[in-house]
Each structure stands twice: as structure tokens, then as C-alpha cells.
Design an enzyme around this catalytic site. Structure first.
Site, PDB file in Angstrom:
ATOM      1  N   ARG A  32       0.866  -1.175   0.000  1.00 42.21           N
ATOM      2  CA  ARG A  32       0.000   0.000   0.000  1.00 42.21           C
ATOM      3  C   ARG A  32       0.906   1.229   0.000  1.00 42.21           C
ATOM      4  O   ARG A  32       2.024   1.186   0.518  1.00 42.21           O
ATOM      5  CB  ARG A  32      -0.891   0.028   1.236  1.00 42.21           C
ATOM      6  CG  ARG A  32      -1.781  -1.200   1.401  1.00 42.21           C
ATOM      7  CD  ARG A  32      -2.537  -1.131   2.724  1.00 42.21           C
ATOM      8  NE  ARG A  32      -3.439  -2.261   2.906  1.00 42.21           N
ATOM      9  CZ  ARG A  32      -3.155  -3.360   3.618  1.00 42.21           C
ATOM     10  NH1 ARG A  32      -1.963  -3.467   4.206  1.00 42.21           N
ATOM     11  NH2 ARG A  32      -4.041  -4.328   3.733  1.00 42.21           N
ATOM     12  N   LYS A  40      -1.755  -2.093   8.156  1.00 36.99           N
ATOM     13  CA  LYS A  40      -2.979  -1.613   8.804  1.00 36.99           C
ATOM     14  C   LYS A  40      -3.132  -2.244  10.186  1.00 36.99           C
ATOM     15  O   LYS A  40      -2.715  -3.372  10.421  1.00 36.99           O
ATOM     16  CB  LYS A  40      -4.201  -1.980   7.955  1.00 36.99           C
ATOM     17  CG  LYS A  40      -4.430  -1.077   6.757  1.00 36.99           C
ATOM     18  CD  LYS A  40      -5.740  -1.457   6.077  1.00 36.99           C
ATOM     19  CE  LYS A  40      -6.079  -0.504   4.950  1.00 36.99           C
ATOM     20  NZ  LYS A  40      -7.376  -0.858   4.316  1.00 36.99           N
ATOM     21  N   HIS A  95      -2.664   1.670  -5.995  1.00 36.45           N
ATOM     22  CA  HIS A  95      -3.320   0.437  -5.563  1.00 36.45           C
ATOM     23  C   HIS A  95      -3.485  -0.546  -6.713  1.00 36.45           C
ATOM     24  O   HIS A  95      -3.569  -1.759  -6.492  1.00 36.45           O
ATOM     25  CB  HIS A  95      -4.672   0.763  -4.929  1.00 36.45           C
ATOM     26  CG  HIS A  95      -4.980  -0.097  -3.737  1.00 36.45           C
ATOM     27  ND1 HIS A  95      -4.278  -0.007  -2.547  1.00 36.45           N
ATOM     28  CD2 HIS A  95      -5.896  -1.084  -3.550  1.00 36.45           C
ATOM     29  CE1 HIS A  95      -4.766  -0.884  -1.689  1.00 36.45           C
ATOM     30  NE2 HIS A  95      -5.744  -1.564  -2.279  1.00 36.45           N
ATOM     31  N   ARG A 115      -0.686  -2.873  -6.697  1.00 33.61           N
ATOM     32  CA  ARG A 115      -0.924  -3.923  -5.691  1.00 33.61           C
ATOM     33  C   ARG A 115      -1.853  -4.992  -6.275  1.00 33.61           C
ATOM     34  O   ARG A 115      -1.621  -6.189  -6.102  1.00 33.61           O
ATOM     35  CB  ARG A 115      -1.535  -3.274  -4.446  1.00 33.61           C
ATOM     36  CG  ARG A 115      -1.866  -4.213  -3.288  1.00 33.61           C
ATOM     37  CD  ARG A 115      -2.254  -3.356  -2.095  1.00 33.61           C
ATOM     38  NE  ARG A 115      -2.926  -4.078  -1.032  1.00 33.61           N
ATOM     39  CZ  ARG A 115      -2.317  -4.712  -0.051  1.00 33.61           C
ATOM     40  NH1 ARG A 115      -0.996  -4.755  -0.018  1.00 33.61           N
ATOM     41  NH2 ARG A 115      -3.006  -5.309   0.907  1.00 33.61           N
ATOM     42  N   HIS A 168      -3.136  -9.432   4.196  1.00 35.70           N
ATOM     43  CA  HIS A 168      -4.569  -9.695   4.358  1.00 35.70           C
ATOM     44  C   HIS A 168      -4.767 -10.820   5.366  1.00 35.70           C
ATOM     45  O   HIS A 168      -4.155 -11.879   5.243  1.00 35.70           O
ATOM     46  CB  HIS A 168      -5.204 -10.112   3.027  1.00 35.70           C
ATOM     47  CG  HIS A 168      -5.353  -8.983   2.054  1.00 35.70           C
ATOM     48  ND1 HIS A 168      -5.437  -9.176   0.685  1.00 35.70           N
ATOM     49  CD2 HIS A 168      -5.460  -7.641   2.250  1.00 35.70           C
ATOM     50  CE1 HIS A 168      -5.571  -7.999   0.089  1.00 35.70           C
ATOM     51  NE2 HIS A 168      -5.576  -7.061   1.002  1.00 35.70           N
ATOM     52  N   TYR A 171      -8.889  -8.960  -5.194  1.00 36.36           N
ATOM     53  CA  TYR A 171      -7.918  -8.131  -5.911  1.00 36.36           C
ATOM     54  C   TYR A 171      -7.540  -8.734  -7.263  1.00 36.36           C
ATOM     55  O   TYR A 171      -6.824  -8.112  -8.044  1.00 36.36           O
ATOM     56  CB  TYR A 171      -6.641  -7.964  -5.073  1.00 36.36           C
ATOM     57  CG  TYR A 171      -6.725  -6.899  -4.022  1.00 36.36           C
ATOM     58  CD1 TYR A 171      -5.948  -5.746  -4.106  1.00 36.36           C
ATOM     59  CD2 TYR A 171      -7.581  -7.023  -2.934  1.00 36.36           C
ATOM     60  CE1 TYR A 171      -6.014  -4.770  -3.135  1.00 36.36           C
ATOM     61  CE2 TYR A 171      -7.660  -6.056  -1.965  1.00 36.36           C
ATOM     62  CZ  TYR A 171      -6.880  -4.929  -2.061  1.00 36.36           C
ATOM     63  OH  TYR A 171      -6.964  -3.963  -1.111  1.00 36.36           O
TER      64      TYR A 171
END
Length: 322
Positions: free
Chosen positions: A172, A196, A266, A269, A292, A301
Site C-alpha cells: 500500500r 494496517k 493500488h 498492488r 490480508h 484483488y
């Protein structure tokens, strides 16, 4: 003549009660403080949108009396979100709202029974075309070419490292901007990434991205600080760390110079994930690489579907007489 009445759902559609909270008991601030910077910014924007809808454009997230919301308000909001947004976005907004309502209960602003009744609203079903796109190998080559031929050689070297790490490691942009020189371990070709939710993970760097990074570090210097830093118009490396916004601007500038279709950081990614899946890498391994906790998130994705569909269609022989 019978008196005309307003339907209950219409009465509940707008909620404009202001909340007066002590600073240490504001449910929005209390919830957001546990999120990372990038997540906090996105979630606060979502809550501002929710407050705007609930109050008919009168109040922001910091002003709304969240603890006074009831089932009817949330249900009316659900209907409005369903009209305005794709299901995934609408459900993200509902999830943020419910998190603030739970925080209101934790702060003693609402009782448990009221909370459960208020939260008893179903998510929104449905599916839309996935956002974003895959960036092809030819496009990546064109992007790196703009860096190699940049008049500002130092800037080109720095931007090549940005492109290489975004795609090669599936980072990210906030993760990339947050990397320190000490997070890079050349001995095992890895990065310690701060993701995150204050979660750390080890990410391994492909050989080509490793070369791009080492060329940048030779140019940058081996001093401590941010892994990526600013570069002046004259080609001088500064000790100011790059920001997520600067990374976004780098991508915008490079796609224009390369003459390729617009894409976002993104999307690199997404391309990282899609290309690894194309190479037969296990989904669980990719999920760990990109940070994730749920492999289903990683699967979303995947941008190979159109390519696979097109290949499948080309295999069919339609015997239309010519």
C-alpha cells in the site's frame, strides 16, 4: 376529512440531533484512535458522509449525536446508501457506523439492549464490477523507461524504486511511505512492513525490485531515516520522507509520461496479486505477503477474470455462415 399522516420511515429518514460529548468520551474519536493514519482518514470521511446523509447535510461526524440513533434511523440510512453507492462501499459505511455505535456502548452512552436493536440492520447484498485494473508488463516497462530517461537522474532513480516496490512487493502507498532505512534487510532481501491495524509483516523483494532499491540507496546515501526521501528539482536528495500523497503524484506523472492509461498505486498492488496467481502461487501465501488476514479479501484483488473470460470466448467456434 381524515388528517394526512407521514409514514414512520419518512419521519426517521433525517436525524439532526447534535451530540455534546466530553473530549474523552466522543465515540468517533474513541473509535478512530485505534486505526492507522490512512485507515483513520478513510473511515473519518465515511463517517462524515454518514452524518451528512443522516442529518440532511446539516452535521459532520464530530457533531452528530451518535448515541441517540435508533433502528429506524439506521434502517433509513441503509436504504439511502443502497441508492447512492455500490454494495461494497455502502456496507463499508454501515460497518463504520456500527463500530461507532458499539463504541458509544463501551463509553456508557447507550445500554446494551438499545445497541442490539439499533444494530439489527442487514447488510446490502449485490455485486458490481470490480474497481481498478491490472497494469501489464509492457506498461511497467514503459513506466521504468520514463525513469531511466528522466532529465533529473536522481528523481528517476527514486521513482523507479517506488514503482518497483509498489508492484514487486504489493505494498500500500502508506506502507511504502512509512518504511525506514532500517526496515530493509539486504541479507535475506526483505522488508519489515508496518501495515494496517499496527500489524507488522515481513515482505520478500523480487530480484528486479531489489536492484532498483539498491541503486536508489547508493544514490540516497546510507544515513538513517525514511527509506524513500524527497528529491529537489536540481537532483539533490533531501532528508524529508516521502508521503502517500507524493507517491500518488509520482504514479500520475509517470503514467502521463509513459503515455499509458491511467492507474493508481493500488492498481500496482492488484497487479502484484493477479500476476502471482497467474504464476500459480498459493492464495494463502499471497495473502501473507500483502497483509490480508482473510484470503477472500486477497481474491477480490484478482484482475485476471476479464483476460480469462476473453481467452475462453476465443476458444468457442460459432458456425455463423460467412
Amino acid at each position: 376529512m381524515a388528517k394526512k399522516t407521514t409514514k414512520p420511515s419518512a419521519r426517521r429518514a433525517t436525524f439532526s440531533e447534535r451530540g455534546q460529548y466530553p473530549r474523552d468520551k466522543h465515540p468517533v474519536d474513541s473509535y478512530l484512535v485505534g486505526l492507522g493514519d490512512d485507515s483513520e482518514r478513510v473511515t473519518r470521511a465515511a463517517l462524515d458522509s454518514v452524518a451528512d446523509i443522516l442529518s440532511g447535510g446539516r452535521l459532520a461526524a464530530d457533531e452528530l449525536a451518535w448515541h441517540s440513533l435508533r433502528h429506524g434511523h439506521v434502517n433509513a440510512l441503509r436504504g439511502r446508501l443502497q441508492q447512492l453507492y455500490a454494495p461494497s462501499t455502502a456496507n463499508r459505511y454501515l460497518s463504520a457506523l456500527k463500530a461507532v455505535l458499539r463504541e458509544s456502548w463501551r463509553l456508557g452512552l447507550v445500554d446494551r439492549e438499545t445497541l442490539e436493536k439499533t444494530l439489527d440492520v442487514k447488510g446490502i447484498r449485490g455485486r458490481r464490477e470490480a474497481r481498478g485494473r491490472a497494469v501489464s508488463q509492457d506498461e511497467l516497462s514503459a513506466l521504468f523507461a520514463t525513469c531511466s530517461h528522466d532529465d533529473n537522474e536522481t528523481l528517476g532513480i527514486r521513482d523507479a524504486a517506488i514503482l518497483a516496490l509498489l508492484y514487486g512487493c504489493g505494498l500500500r502507498r502508506a506502507e511504502l511511505a512509512g518504511l525506514s532505512r532500517s526496515d530493509f534487510r539486504p541479507s535475506d532481501r526483505s522488508l519489515k512492513v508496518h501495515g494496517k491495524g499496527n500489524k507488522q509483516r515481513v515482505v520478500y523483494i523480487p530480484a528486479g525490485a531489489q536492484v532498483a532499491l539498491e541503486v536508489w540507496l547508493e544514490t540516497r546515501g546510507r544515513w538513517a531515516g525514511g527509506l524513500l526521501s524527497g528529491v529537489t528539482k536540481g537532483g539533490r536528495v533531501t532528508r524529508r520522507d516521502v508521503s502517500p500523497q507524493l507517491i500518488y503524484r509520482v504514479i500520475q506523472k509517470r503514467h502521463l509520461k509513459a503515455g499509458i492509461a491511467e492507474f493508481t498505486p493500488h492498481d500496482l498492488r492488484r497487479s502484484h496479486i493477479s500476476d502471482l496467481l497467474d504464476e500459480g502461487v498459493d492464495l494463502a501465501v499471497i495473502a501473507r505477503q500483502v497483509g490480508h488476514s482473510n484470503v477472500q479479501t486477497t481474491a477480490k484483488y484478482d484482475r485476471r477474470s476479464h483476460r480469462a473470460q476473453r481467452t475462453a470466448a476465443d476458444r468457442l467456434d460459432v458456425p455463423y455462415p460467412s
